[in-house]
Enzyme design. Sequence first.
Site, PDB file in Angstrom:
ATOM      1  N   GLU A 124       2.156  -2.909  -8.286  1.00 44.83           N
ATOM      2  CA  GLU A 124       3.120  -3.715  -7.537  1.00 44.83           C
ATOM      3  C   GLU A 124       3.440  -5.086  -8.134  1.00 44.83           C
ATOM      4  O   GLU A 124       3.300  -6.114  -7.454  1.00 44.83           O
ATOM      5  CB  GLU A 124       2.638  -3.889  -6.094  1.00 44.83           C
ATOM      6  CG  GLU A 124       2.556  -2.593  -5.324  1.00 44.83           C
ATOM      7  CD  GLU A 124       2.156  -2.804  -3.868  1.00 44.83           C
ATOM      8  OE1 GLU A 124       1.759  -3.929  -3.508  1.00 44.83           O
ATOM      9  OE2 GLU A 124       2.252  -1.842  -3.084  1.00 44.83           O
ATOM     10  N   GLU A 230       1.723   4.941  -2.719  1.00 40.26           N
ATOM     11  CA  GLU A 230       1.180   4.365  -1.487  1.00 40.26           C
ATOM     12  C   GLU A 230       2.151   4.605  -0.341  1.00 40.26           C
ATOM     13  O   GLU A 230       3.364   4.475  -0.507  1.00 40.26           O
ATOM     14  CB  GLU A 230       0.945   2.847  -1.626  1.00 40.26           C
ATOM     15  CG  GLU A 230      -0.176   2.468  -2.577  1.00 40.26           C
ATOM     16  CD  GLU A 230      -0.420   0.964  -2.590  1.00 40.26           C
ATOM     17  OE1 GLU A 230      -0.028   0.288  -1.607  1.00 40.26           O
ATOM     18  OE2 GLU A 230      -0.992   0.477  -3.581  1.00 40.26           O
TER      19      GLU A 230
END
Length: 359
Positions: A124, A230
């Site tokens: 991320e 995720e």
Amino acid sequence: EHWNTFITEEDFKFMSSHRINTVRIPVGWWIASEPTPPAPYVGGSLKHLDKAFSWAQKYEMKVIVDLHAAPGSQTGSTVSSSRDGFMEWGQTDQNIQDTVAVIDFLTARYAKHPSLYAVELLNEPLMPDVSLDTLTNYYRAGYNAVRKHSSTAYVLFSNRLGYNPADPRELLPLSTELKGSVIDVHYYHLFMEIFKTMNYQQNLDFLYKNVSAELNQLTLPKGPLIFVGEWATEWATATLDNPNYSKASKEDYQKFAKVQLEVYGRATFGWAYWNLKCHIPHFSLEWMIKNDYIKAIDGHGVKSGVSSITYWKPSDVVMKFLKLSPKPVKLHDTRVLSLLNLICHILISIVTLRIMSYA
């Protein structure tokens, strides 16, 4: 105490018994400085990662090693070990070299281990603080570091994320060029303003329309594999004093989970839930399974095709592109049908793989 009790061999046994074939394990950059990492970090994480690999092998599971916290922090949050909001990753050549060295260390250590399935170069990276040029240069260098030790491990490229995320297709040119690469996208119905006003049905509609469309855009005949790395069964209105949420039931959560499994199951590399255990019930896959909120994992998760329980169908098309593993990459039957459906649409237009991670 945390390492010895939070995730144990019993958890791998639990995952395997529920047909989860892969675990995504987040690590910090200081793991490469074991046994005496710099303060304030505590030594011992490498020993426990070794244990996780041995448990994965025992239960015939695979491991994705995920560099969740890079030196200097790539998110400016506790996710990447930033206490005070500092974010310095990628600002110097030395910082990039130090990060590549961590990838080199991890791949060298586990390249010959039968349970290593993939290495995720970064989790991320925050947009716009991390520029696309900086990220692609690092991803190329990190990819080469993995390939120096392994020709079979997949290399995962996490998309840039933020409250106003980047174009999800921005990594397609690089990942298409580098064989055996995977684009990792994360989907949460939280954090961004758009979700805070959605009711339950609108969240379901968003999955069927917006997320499905994005996955279709990313899934190209000669492009990289796509991984929903995720997700969790929660939506933003669940945290607000909202009348739409007050009526949410167990059945609502079950359906939300079912729809996510359906949509994310189309991802060619599969998905990973965040996470296996969490004090927030709907973020804990273990809690969701034990309490019958997620009823079946069959046919879902990372599509490694290496578990003792094989429920994927081989795809020669994918293997001809990757040419990486002696074992065939396998896809779920519905994925094959979706691919055929996509090809048909393209022809008509005259133009044309759970782990589970734990935190």
